[in-house]
Enzyme design. Structure first.
Site, PDB file in Angstrom:
ATOM      1  N   SER A 124       1.724   0.822   0.257  1.00 40.16           N
ATOM      2  CA  SER A 124       2.004   1.022   1.676  1.00 40.16           C
ATOM      3  C   SER A 124       3.089   0.059   2.131  1.00 40.16           C
ATOM      4  O   SER A 124       3.184  -1.064   1.631  1.00 40.16           O
ATOM      5  CB  SER A 124       0.721   0.751   2.456  1.00 40.16           C
ATOM      6  OG  SER A 124       0.995   0.632   3.826  1.00 40.16           O
ATOM      7  N   TYR A 148      -6.914  -4.901   4.693  1.00 43.21           N
ATOM      8  CA  TYR A 148      -6.479  -3.655   4.060  1.00 43.21           C
ATOM      9  C   TYR A 148      -5.146  -3.873   3.331  1.00 43.21           C
ATOM     10  O   TYR A 148      -4.988  -3.540   2.151  1.00 43.21           O
ATOM     11  CB  TYR A 148      -6.334  -2.535   5.105  1.00 43.21           C
ATOM     12  CG  TYR A 148      -5.514  -1.364   4.608  1.00 43.21           C
ATOM     13  CD1 TYR A 148      -6.006  -0.513   3.629  1.00 43.21           C
ATOM     14  CD2 TYR A 148      -4.228  -1.122   5.107  1.00 43.21           C
ATOM     15  CE1 TYR A 148      -5.234   0.551   3.149  1.00 43.21           C
ATOM     16  CE2 TYR A 148      -3.456  -0.067   4.639  1.00 43.21           C
ATOM     17  CZ  TYR A 148      -3.968   0.766   3.662  1.00 43.21           C
ATOM     18  OH  TYR A 148      -3.209   1.806   3.188  1.00 43.21           O
ATOM     19  N   LYS A 152      -3.854  -3.891  -0.880  1.00 40.49           N
ATOM     20  CA  LYS A 152      -2.693  -3.211  -1.495  1.00 40.49           C
ATOM     21  C   LYS A 152      -1.836  -4.234  -2.261  1.00 40.49           C
ATOM     22  O   LYS A 152      -1.372  -3.963  -3.375  1.00 40.49           O
ATOM     23  CB  LYS A 152      -1.846  -2.522  -0.425  1.00 40.49           C
ATOM     24  CG  LYS A 152      -2.531  -1.345   0.247  1.00 40.49           C
ATOM     25  CD  LYS A 152      -2.723  -0.184  -0.707  1.00 40.49           C
ATOM     26  CE  LYS A 152      -3.453   0.988  -0.104  1.00 40.49           C
ATOM     27  NZ  LYS A 152      -3.966   1.937  -1.072  1.00 40.49           N
TER      28      LYS A 152
HETATM   29  P1  NAD Z   1      -7.793   9.732   2.736  1.00 43.09           P
HETATM   30  O1  NAD Z   1      -8.922   8.904   3.257  1.00 43.09           O
HETATM   31  O2  NAD Z   1      -7.599  11.084   3.297  1.00 43.09           O
HETATM   32  O3  NAD Z   1      -7.919   9.872   1.155  1.00 43.09           O
HETATM   33  C1  NAD Z   1      -8.526   8.890   0.350  1.00 43.09           C
HETATM   34  C2  NAD Z   1      -9.589   9.592  -0.493  1.00 43.09           C
HETATM   35  O4  NAD Z   1     -10.206   8.628  -1.351  1.00 43.09           O
HETATM   36  C3  NAD Z   1     -10.711  10.222   0.334  1.00 43.09           C
HETATM   37  O5  NAD Z   1     -10.853  11.567  -0.040  1.00 43.09           O
HETATM   38  C4  NAD Z   1     -11.954   9.404  -0.029  1.00 43.09           C
HETATM   39  O6  NAD Z   1     -13.113  10.196   0.008  1.00 43.09           O
HETATM   40  C5  NAD Z   1     -11.588   8.900  -1.401  1.00 43.09           C
HETATM   41  N1  NAD Z   1     -12.230   7.639  -1.786  1.00 43.09           N
HETATM   42  C6  NAD Z   1     -12.270   6.467  -1.116  1.00 43.09           C
HETATM   43  N2  NAD Z   1     -12.937   5.550  -1.816  1.00 43.09           N
HETATM   44  C7  NAD Z   1     -13.329   6.137  -2.983  1.00 43.09           C
HETATM   45  C8  NAD Z   1     -14.044   5.693  -4.106  1.00 43.09           C
HETATM   46  N3  NAD Z   1     -14.548   4.454  -4.187  1.00 43.09           N
HETATM   47  N4  NAD Z   1     -14.254   6.574  -5.117  1.00 43.09           N
HETATM   48  C9  NAD Z   1     -13.785   7.841  -5.059  1.00 43.09           C
HETATM   49  N5  NAD Z   1     -13.090   8.316  -3.994  1.00 43.09           N
HETATM   50  C10 NAD Z   1     -12.870   7.467  -2.971  1.00 43.09           C
HETATM   51  O7  NAD Z   1      -6.481   8.843   2.898  1.00 43.09           O
HETATM   52  P2  NAD Z   1      -4.949   9.206   2.654  1.00 43.09           P
HETATM   53  O8  NAD Z   1      -4.253   9.047   3.953  1.00 43.09           O
HETATM   54  O9  NAD Z   1      -4.806  10.440   1.884  1.00 43.09           O
HETATM   55  O10 NAD Z   1      -4.525   7.961   1.774  1.00 43.09           O
HETATM   56  C11 NAD Z   1      -4.446   8.011   0.360  1.00 43.09           C
HETATM   57  C12 NAD Z   1      -3.966   6.662  -0.137  1.00 43.09           C
HETATM   58  O11 NAD Z   1      -2.702   6.366   0.455  1.00 43.09           O
HETATM   59  C13 NAD Z   1      -4.885   5.495   0.232  1.00 43.09           C
HETATM   60  O12 NAD Z   1      -4.942   4.602  -0.865  1.00 43.09           O
HETATM   61  C14 NAD Z   1      -4.188   4.852   1.394  1.00 43.09           C
HETATM   62  O13 NAD Z   1      -4.480   3.484   1.501  1.00 43.09           O
HETATM   63  C15 NAD Z   1      -2.723   5.084   1.054  1.00 43.09           C
HETATM   64  N6  NAD Z   1      -1.838   5.057   2.220  1.00 43.09           N
HETATM   65  C16 NAD Z   1      -2.085   5.908   3.267  1.00 43.09           C
HETATM   66  C17 NAD Z   1      -1.271   5.850   4.401  1.00 43.09           C
HETATM   67  C18 NAD Z   1      -1.535   6.744   5.590  1.00 43.09           C
HETATM   68  O14 NAD Z   1      -1.043   6.424   6.690  1.00 43.09           O
HETATM   69  N7  NAD Z   1      -2.244   7.852   5.449  1.00 43.09           N
HETATM   70  C19 NAD Z   1      -0.192   4.944   4.458  1.00 43.09           C
HETATM   71  C20 NAD Z   1       0.041   4.127   3.368  1.00 43.09           C
HETATM   72  C21 NAD Z   1      -0.790   4.190   2.246  1.00 43.09           C
HETATM   73  N1  UFG Z   2       0.076   4.085  18.565  1.00 51.30           N
HETATM   74  C1  UFG Z   2      -0.152   4.363  19.888  1.00 51.30           C
HETATM   75  N2  UFG Z   2      -1.322   4.984  20.213  1.00 51.30           N
HETATM   76  C2  UFG Z   2      -2.266   5.320  19.300  1.00 51.30           C
HETATM   77  C3  UFG Z   2      -2.020   5.027  17.940  1.00 51.30           C
HETATM   78  C4  UFG Z   2      -0.838   4.404  17.608  1.00 51.30           C
HETATM   79  O1  UFG Z   2       0.668   4.074  20.733  1.00 51.30           O
HETATM   80  O2  UFG Z   2      -3.316   5.859  19.683  1.00 51.30           O
HETATM   81  C5  UFG Z   2       1.369   3.474  18.176  1.00 51.30           C
HETATM   82  C6  UFG Z   2       1.242   2.163  17.417  1.00 51.30           C
HETATM   83  O3  UFG Z   2       1.205   1.074  18.308  1.00 51.30           O
HETATM   84  C7  UFG Z   2       2.516   2.204  16.555  1.00 51.30           C
HETATM   85  C8  UFG Z   2       2.721   3.680  16.254  1.00 51.30           C
HETATM   86  O4  UFG Z   2       1.993   4.377  17.277  1.00 51.30           O
HETATM   87  O5  UFG Z   2       3.626   1.757  17.296  1.00 51.30           O
HETATM   88  C9  UFG Z   2       2.185   4.121  14.898  1.00 51.30           C
HETATM   89  O6  UFG Z   2       0.838   3.697  14.749  1.00 51.30           O
HETATM   90  P1  UFG Z   2      -0.120   4.256  13.614  1.00 51.30           P
HETATM   91  O7  UFG Z   2      -1.476   3.671  13.840  1.00 51.30           O
HETATM   92  O8  UFG Z   2      -0.001   5.728  13.526  1.00 51.30           O
HETATM   93  O9  UFG Z   2       0.532   3.678  12.278  1.00 51.30           O
HETATM   94  P2  UFG Z   2       0.836   2.165  11.830  1.00 51.30           P
HETATM   95  O10 UFG Z   2       2.315   2.046  11.660  1.00 51.30           O
HETATM   96  O11 UFG Z   2       0.171   1.187  12.696  1.00 51.30           O
HETATM   97  O12 UFG Z   2       0.102   2.089  10.415  1.00 51.30           O
HETATM   98  C10 UFG Z   2       0.162   3.127   9.445  1.00 51.30           C
HETATM   99  C11 UFG Z   2      -1.134   3.142   8.654  1.00 51.30           C
HETATM  100  C12 UFG Z   2      -1.246   1.893   7.835  1.00 51.30           C
HETATM  101  C13 UFG Z   2      -0.038   1.747   6.972  1.00 51.30           C
HETATM  102  C14 UFG Z   2       1.219   1.755   7.810  1.00 51.30           C
HETATM  103  C15 UFG Z   2       2.442   1.706   6.945  1.00 51.30           C
HETATM  104  O13 UFG Z   2      -2.258   3.201   9.530  1.00 51.30           O
HETATM  105  O14 UFG Z   2      -2.373   1.997   6.998  1.00 51.30           O
HETATM  106  O15 UFG Z   2       1.262   2.939   8.615  1.00 51.30           O
HETATM  107  O16 UFG Z   2       2.394   2.714   6.003  1.00 51.30           O
HETATM  108  F1  UFG Z   2      -0.122   0.587   6.307  1.00 51.30           F
END
Ligand code: NAD
Ligand code: UFG
Length: 331
Positions: A124, A148, A152
């Site tokens: 991330s 969190y 990572k």
């Molecule tokens: P998500 O929660 O939809 O998917 C994660 C999946 O992992 C889920 O289906 C959950 O059931 C499964 N899981 C969690 N713990 C587990 C375990 N111990 N064993 C087996 N399965 C398990 O989330 P996502 O948004 O698809 O994210 C996928 C990956 O990308 C994550 O590692 C997350 O940290 C990373 N990531 C997501 C974002 C974002 O904004 N969505 C940003 C940066 C990184």
């Molecule tokens: N925001 C609002 N209202 C909301 C939610 C968010 O104004 O209800 C704003 C936040 O302040 C920020 C922007 O929208 O300025 C984006 O916020 P998000 O929560 O959608 O995303 P973040 O950038 O805070 O974080 C996300 C994931 C993290 C990841 C990061 C970088 O939640 O896990 O992107 O990949 F690490």
């Protein structure tokens, strides 16, 4: 190739599964369903016409992972499984370290035992912490600001050590910026339980009428309109980034990190305006104080992914909002 997707029924993994199946690969989805639904498997089949294998299990079950890798002859792994809510990680750090870090150690042990040495890891942009400069490139100093993010970072460091110890490992850490959007079919998308933490799913639920108004966290940031700026990346672009990440590892050993973002920052108000265009109605909003821990702006320098992976995010903010709206409104 046969690829094991940990967290396989989750948001990003399900879209990646579609891309991999359509590119002719086999996928094995491994998930404990703590944050996703089993019916995603049938939806992936409906989209692609190909049935993915599904194994219900926890990544901390090393033996089950090992058996799964062996039984299906997996030659590589994409490791999505993890918990990802920043606020929850502050309240429950042990849960996050146990699930994310311990879970990854278990996966590495299973891979080592099975002789599978190719891994793409869901990292991330949060590993960059407070920006020293923008856009973030892969050489920007790392330093996460919450548990969190630290999981990572610890995992990235662990993977570096593993690669340094044995030159047969091949690892790509993909540092996602802000994944949003859904498959154009409207059959799969992001489906957070409860009140969403992230902006796009929150806006979508205001558009469906499930939530009343969009709370905008801060209007006094040093950005063009005062609201936070992020690099939103369409989940289908991200899915294609994983395919590119795997292809790269065919010809490269060792540890590699790549930013996956578009390089274009949009403010909260930009995103809300684009969503209003997509759903054809005005959305109620209210200005709130800044959310603790948020940074003003985050966006990627994606030149490395472009030159080394041959990948670029091409889908627009309007595409991201339209596909999210199609998914939300058809549910
Ligand atoms: P998500 O929660 O939809 O998917 C994660 C999946 O992992 C889920 O289906 C959950 O059931 C499964 N899981 C969690 N713990 C587990 C375990 N111990 N064993 C087996 N399965 C398990 O989330 P996502 O948004 O698809 O994210 C996928 C990956 O990308 C994550 O590692 C997350 O940290 C990373 N990531 C997501 C974002 C974002 O904004 N969505 C940003 C940066 C990184
Ligand atoms: N925001 C609002 N209202 C909301 C939610 C968010 O104004 O209800 C704003 C936040 O302040 C920020 C922007 O929208 O300025 C984006 O916020 P998000 O929560 O959608 O995303 P973040 O950038 O805070 O974080 C996300 C994931 C993290 C990841 C990061 C970088 O939640 O896990 O992107 O990949 F690490």
């Amino acid at each position: 190739m046969t690829i094991l997707l940990t967290g396989g029924t989750g948001y990003i993994a399900s879209h990646t599964a579609v891309t991999l199946l359509e590119a002719g690969h086999q996928v094995v989805l491994f998930d404990n369903l703590c944050n996703s639904q089993r019916d995603v498997v049938a939806r992936i089949e409906q989209i692609t016409g190909k049935a993915p294998v599904f194994v219900e299990g926890d990544i901390r079950d090393t033996q089950l992972l090992r058996t799964t890798l062996d039984q299906h002859g997996c030659d590589s792994v994409i490791h999505f499984a993890g918990l990802k809510a920043v606020g929850e990680s502050v309240a429950k750090p042990i849960l996050y370290y146990a699930n994310n870090v311990q879970g990854t150690i278990s996966l590495l042990q299973a891979m080592e035992a099975a002789g599978t040495r190719t891994l793409v890891f869901s990292s991330s942009a949060t590993v960059y912490g407070e920006p020293k400069y923008l856009p973030f490139d892969e050489s920007h100093p790392t330093g996460a600001t919450n548990p969190y993010g630290r999981t990572k970072l610890h995992i990235e460091e662990m993977l570096k050590d593993v690669c340094a110890s044995d030159s047969s490992w091949r690892v790509s850490c993909l540092r996602y910026f802000n994944p949003v959007g859904a498959h154009p079919s409207g059959l799969i998308g992001e489906d957070p339980q409860g009140i969403p933490n992230n902006l796009m799913p929150f806006v979508a639920k205001v558009a469906t009428g499930e939530l009343e108004a969009i709370g905008i966290f801060g209007s006094d940031y040093p950005t063009a309109d005062g609201t936070g700026v992020r690099d939103y990346i369409h989940v289908m672009d991200l899915a294609e980034g994983h395919l590119a990440g795997l292809r790269f590892l065919r010809d490269h050993t060792g540890w590699h990190a790549f930013n996956l973002g578009t390089g274009q920052g949009y403010s909260v108000l930009d995103l809300v305006a684009a969503f209003e265009r997509a759903c054809g109605k005005q959305l109620q909003r209210k200005m709130l104080p800044r959310r603790p821990g948020d940074i003003a702006s985050s966006y990627a320098n994606s030149a490395k992914a472009e030159s080394e992976l041959g990948w670029r995010g091409t889908r627009s903010l309007d595409d991201m909002c339209q596909s999210t709206w199609k998914w939300q409104s058809s549910k």
